[in-house]
Design an enzyme around this catalytic site. Structure first.
Site, PDB file in Angstrom:
ATOM      1  N   SER A 143       0.860  -1.189   0.000  1.00 17.32           N
ATOM      2  CA  SER A 143       0.000   0.000   0.000  1.00 17.32           C
ATOM      3  C   SER A 143       0.890   1.231   0.000  1.00 17.32           C
ATOM      4  CB  SER A 143      -0.898   0.015   1.242  1.00 17.32           C
ATOM      5  OG  SER A 143      -1.563   1.259   1.378  1.00 17.32           O
ATOM      6  N   TYR A 156      -1.282   0.225  10.698  1.00 22.59           N
ATOM      7  CA  TYR A 156      -1.510  -0.297   9.347  1.00 22.59           C
ATOM      8  C   TYR A 156      -0.323   0.035   8.452  1.00 22.59           C
ATOM      9  CZ  TYR A 156      -3.549  -0.938   4.716  1.00 22.59           C
ATOM     10  OH  TYR A 156      -3.782  -1.340   3.416  1.00 22.59           O
TER      11      TYR A 156
END
Length: 234
Positions: A143, A156
């Protein structure tokens, strides 16, 4: 006909979102695909969609990537059934409350277990087979959060930074072995996981955009390893 034709791929997190889109794309390219996710009900729904699209060479296997033995079972059954594995796509992921000051330790554990440990378990399970055949391609869905930490993304982002580091380490360890490793870092993608985040001024990618990136990287000549791909919406 692409280089993916008649290859065998295992895709984790394949019951929805990016994983599902990759499964649809690879079957359309002629690959045999094993779809892996925790929910057998969701996998059955994707299976029906694949059959409706004319796909014939695929199977579904319910498994939790946070359980090492279950991941090893998937790889073993895939080889027994199809004779080989050529592609591993680590698409299973969790994105939960990530602020350190929230103290949501259970959410942190879930993200670390799925995004990091689950990914490593899958790599570990396919590696002996890839090494034996001197070929294989590992795709890790990372990501842009692994590059850019926001106020609410600390944990995250940390897991996705780990995915980048793992992929970079693999690329160096696997040099000259015939095994390739690619990390794909999407921007915001329109999936169930991001449905709670709907900024009015931001365009989201479609899951199929990430599937196209997988095909691009795999379709390069054997001597080319596309190490990293970043995909952002304009």
């Amino acid at each position: 006909m692409t280089e993916i034709y008649k290859k065998v791929a295992i895709i984790t997190g394949a019951s929805s979102g990016i994983g599902k889109a990759i499964a649809l794309k690879l079957t359309n390219e002629g690959a045999t695909v094993v779809l892996v996710a925790r929910s057998e009900e969701k996998l059955e729904a994707v299976s029906a969609e694949l059959r409706k699209a004319g796909a014939k060479h695929f199977d579904i296997m319910s498994a939790d990537v946070t359980h090492r033995d279950e991941v090893e079972r998937v790889v073993k059954q895939t080889i027994e059934q199809f004779g080989q594995v050529d592609i591993l796509v680590n698409s299973a992921g969790q994105m939960k409350s990530s602020k350190i000051t929230d103290g949501d330790v259970e959410a942190w554990d879930d993200m670390i277990d799925v995004n990091v440990k689950g990914l490593l378990y899958a790599i570990n399970a396919v590696m002996p087979h890839f090494q034996q055949q001197s070929s294989g391609h590992i795709f890790n869905i990372a990501s842009i959060s692994g590059f850019e930490v926001t106020k609410g993304s600390a944990i995250y982002s940390a897991t996705k930074t780990a995915v980048h580091a793992i992929t970079q380490g693999l690329e160096k360890e696997l040099a000259k072995t015939g095994i390739r490793a690619t990390s794909i870092s999407p921007g915001m993608v329109d999936t169930e996981m991001t449905s709670h985040y709907q900024p009015e001024d931001r365009k989201k990618l479609e899951p199929k955009d990430i599937a196209n990136a997988v095909v691009y990287a795999f379709s390069q000549p054997d001597y080319v390893n596309v190490n990293e791909i970043t995909v952002r919406p304009v």
